[in-house]
Design a protein around this motif. Sequence first.
Motif, mmCIF file in Angstrom:
data_model
loop_
_atom_site.group_PDB
_atom_site.id
_atom_site.type_symbol
_atom_site.label_atom_id
_atom_site.label_comp_id
_atom_site.label_asym_id
_atom_site.label_seq_id
_atom_site.Cartn_x
_atom_site.Cartn_y
_atom_site.Cartn_z
ATOM 1 N N SER A 107 -1.455 4.817 10.862
ATOM 2 C CA SER A 107 -2.720 4.269 11.360
ATOM 3 C C SER A 107 -2.604 2.784 11.658
ATOM 4 C CB SER A 107 -3.833 4.520 10.346
ATOM 5 O OG SER A 107 -3.687 3.652 9.244
ATOM 6 N N LEU B 201 0.924 4.177 -2.865
ATOM 7 C CA LEU B 201 0.651 5.583 -2.572
ATOM 8 C C LEU B 201 1.845 6.457 -2.933
ATOM 9 C CD1 LEU B 201 -1.274 5.226 0.798
ATOM 10 C CD2 LEU B 201 -2.216 5.786 -1.438
ATOM 11 N N ILE C 272 0.835 -1.199 0.000
ATOM 12 C CA ILE C 272 0.000 0.000 0.000
ATOM 13 C C ILE C 272 0.871 1.251 0.000
ATOM 14 C CG2 ILE C 272 -1.660 1.337 1.372
ATOM 15 C CD1 ILE C 272 -2.931 -1.291 2.213
ATOM 16 N N GLY D 163 -0.436 10.815 2.474
ATOM 17 C CA GLY D 163 -1.392 9.725 2.601
ATOM 18 C C GLY D 163 -0.694 8.449 3.029
ATOM 19 N N ARG E 81 0.262 8.764 6.656
ATOM 20 C CA ARG E 81 -0.900 8.650 7.545
ATOM 21 C C ARG E 81 -1.361 7.211 7.626
ATOM 22 N NH1 ARG E 81 -5.074 12.885 5.365
ATOM 23 N NH2 ARG E 81 -6.386 12.091 7.034
ATOM 24 N N PHE E 82 -1.291 6.538 6.491
ATOM 25 C CA PHE E 82 -1.717 5.146 6.498
ATOM 26 C C PHE E 82 -0.814 4.300 7.387
ATOM 27 C CE2 PHE E 82 -0.840 0.902 4.886
ATOM 28 C CZ PHE E 82 -2.056 0.315 5.184
#
Lengths: 655, 480
Positions: free
Chosen positions: A582, A567, A563, A575, A578-579
């Motif tokens: 998280s 990105l 991922i 992004g 942030r992913f």
Amino acid sequence: MSDEFYLELSENPVQFENASSVNNVFFDEANKQVFAVRSGGATGVVVKGPDDKSSVAFRMDDKGEVKCIKFSLGNKILAVQRTTKSVDFINFIPDYPHLEFSHECKTKNASILGFCWTSWNEVVFVTDQGIEFYQVLPDKRTLKLLKSQSINVNWYMYCPETAVLLLSTTVQGNVLQPFAFKSATMSKMSKFEIELPAVPKPAKLSLSERDIAVATIYDQLYVMYLKHHSRATNSPGAEVVLYHLPREGTCRKTHVLKLNTTGKFALNVVDNLVVVHHQSSQSSLIYDIKLRELDGALNVHQPVLPAQSINPYKIHLTGPAAAPSQAPVPCELYSSSWSVFQPDIIISASEGYLWYLQVKLQPTLKLLRDKGKLMDFLLRRRDCKMVILSVCSQMLTEGDKGNLSVVATVFDKLNQVYKEYLDAEQAYTAAMESGPSRSSTSYKRPVRTQAVIDQSDMYTHVLSDFTEKKGVKHKFIIAVLMEYIRSLNQFQIPVQHYLYELVIKTLVQHNLFYMLHQFLQYHVLSDSKPLACLLLSLESTYPPAHQLSLDMLKRLSTANDEIVEVLLSKQQVLGALRFIRSVGAHDNISARKFLDAARQTNDTMLFYTIFRFFEQRNMRLRGNPGFNQGEHCEEHVAYFKQVFGENALMKLATA
Amino acid sequence: MLMISPRMASGMQEKQYAPSLLSFFIYNPKFGPREGEEEKKILFYHPIEIEKNEKIRNVGLCEAIVQFTRTFCPTKPAKSLHTQKNRQFFHEPEENYWMVMVVRNPMVEKPNKDGKPPTVEYQEEEIIDSVYGSVLKQCYSMYKLFNGTFSRAFEAGGVELLTQKLEKFFYRYLQTLHLQSCDLLDVFGGISFFPLDKMTYLKIQSFVNRVEESLSLVKYTAFLYNDQLIWSGLEQDDMQILYKYLTTSLFPRHTEPELAGRDSPLRPEVAGNLLHYGRFLTGPANLKDPEAKFRFPKIFVNTEDSYEELHLIVYKAMSAAVCFMVNAAVDLSREFCEQLDSLVGPQLTLLASDICEQYNINRRISGPEKEPQFKFIYFNHMNLAEKSTIHMRKTASVSLTSVHPDLMKILGDINCDFARVDEDEEIIVKAMTDYWVVGKKSDQRELYVILNQKNANLIEVNEEVKRLCATQFNNIFFLD
């Protein structure tokens, strides 16, 4: 034409010297050996077995006409019966004296009907007054009586596979008494009566051994009774009645095979099919007792296929009369000199041939129109795999397209068998893991029969060709693929990703992206990394594939790195950060990778933010905002200083 | 971004007027380029009673505005014109064909003391361009679905045919526009998908494929359950408008009599030896009626390329509805309808009860009470998937929302903000009366949440939304 014959004689028959006035021929069903005894053995005995290894040749003294001759299992001891009182034995064990010794039956005034070997050194004498079970002691050249049973015997029949001996008793001969033999023990099984078509008066022997055969069908022992057409009962034809003979419990009449004709018949069992040969019409019928008839009473069976002759066979003439280059001559099929033995042996003593009867599956494709029934039939056959696969291919690509519900039925039948195998395999693995000592029953690894058609078989032999076939409507291709996936799901078999790839490929080829989208939306195409990557590659032709791919990677929960890569490749640096935060993996990511990506965006504020994030991370992890040597971020630190000035760097908090 | 909504609650005695349709017209400047022929440009004008010269003036004004704004941006001329009393929306769906919708701004009538006439105050800012712009576009899409494009009609029968078609369609359609209840959902024009497990979904696939194989006339199929889409053989754009038609017009028309007890659908038909509940929602109401007509509505799809005209057969059994689309060139006979009924009826009845059962099982597993009762709207631009816990059941007349219009307005505003940029964004708004409105945009997805928590602070609201995302959207990539 030849592809209509579904029965054939084996290519490589066992050849032996044909029966004549000087040469007697015997067949032993237990070892499947043919004995050619010349002049009572004085001029030689030639034994031919199913393979060359079991062939033996020897001489023995001519002590009278041989009535019966058989080796014990493994060719250890030869038994020869020449009189009705005794049986003679000869050791064939190396280092033992090759001398004959004789044993008389113990019952006075009884005459020996025959004998059968139940192991390498155990033998049963069957007399008209009972049976005597002996152990042969070859070193002492004597026999030791293990057990005996007295009973009036008309005739007997022995099934070597199961070591079950069947005795015909009573005046009419229709009460059959089975005995089972197992390592020095003999057990009496429950007797049963064969229903005769008509009871003769006065009572006389009415059941002939010619009309009885014993064979294992689908791992169960059956006594097959050829019930001739009787004028009295007004039945339309003869029948074969099957009596199931379980190891324990009572014997029951379970199946009736309708022959629909009369005359002389002979029985074989090939590949769990009952084959009934009919001499006058020179044809054979086959029956599958597991094939359920839709109409009619339960377990009354009609032939699976129309009556057909055995495939014509040619033999090469041998011997002094035949010239070496002589063309082969047709063999007379259904000859009256044929002898038929269980399960699948046909012997022509006059010509000196032993054949195995075989079933060819390819012709059944044309003869059995109902595809569901055809599958039921094929799935129970031994060498069925390629035939089944070709049925599938044909069903999909032939002009007369099988309609989808037929396709569905066929897939369901295949997957049923496939699933049963997978379950058995899983149960076995589980049992092995839990420790073999614990389980009382010893688990056998499940055998993978040819009927197990897995996804890779379907993919390789059927589906991948089918999807590339020209002239097939894509709607049909997709419907078939979905039907296969539906069937797999119905049996809870995990679908392999290459099937999904096939679906995707087909949809993409025909620009059916919206369909693809819907399939993915309902998770019909299950998540996997390969699939997600395939979707990513479709992004240029179908932009929403990007979202679908990311969703899939997210659900996999093991693809966080992928991922981030996706990105970053889209310059979504924030992004990505942030992913990764998280999911709590931000302490382990490479600062350089993110800083590189941030630099590429030419967005200095973004670069600042990312840089600051890592400075804070360094601070938190090491108590110092600076980057480590190993992180290779010098270039970025320099750039940061150049753009924002030295003072912008985060300072080590001073106490 | 944090904003505080400036709106205050209105007084008690005031009279509120919702936005309403003032006029609606369609013109093509090429049809009357010369002076004195201006009337020829006008293809349709509502209300019809307007005097000719006024029509011409209004059309001329629109033309002028579009021409004028085009000088600034040739590809994107004006989309709307704001005035004190009304707002005009322009749309050019086909080259030179212009559709204009004039909406009167909502207004408040304040009674005055001393017998003076009441003061009227127009609320110019209450109308959101994107909402009504979308309504106008929808008008065109709906027209096109049932009539094909303007230019095709013109090619086939000149202005005469075109104006005939326009009048026939819009005369009725405009009456069903409920401008007072348009909101964010009109912008999305989304499709609500029915949640379903994989196996049942595959069964539906199998059903659709088999029916299409046996009834080879059927070209496309769409499958819905509970007014929610499960499968569409049509392309997304066509499905979007067909879905709108089915759920806001056709289905409600049939549900209302059902609810009223007439035409009870619970009278099973017997086909062969199978009981089934199937019936036609379009075409023959009763197959056994010897007078039954086998006429179906015609729809136009793929107008960009293959331009197909199709019969729309909608067949329903219990909560499952299937649309079968058949080439319009084929005449549909009684035999075909009977064959369809006997083939589809029993299967669909079975499938509908399967779906219902599976749905209940799934609901029991997930536990309906477990999830907190959030009010939210979710929309995914990629597949047009829409989910709203704000809107009640749609009916033919109005769509009911469970929140105050002011909050809906905030949602619309946030949406406009999102539309301006490509980046992922998050907007949190503190509205009056303790409401918080949160808008999140991640890639192609938008989520709007309305929270009502007394004394909640920004951090708590953020946490709450995170929780919602974790429970409701854990299987998609939704950045937080």
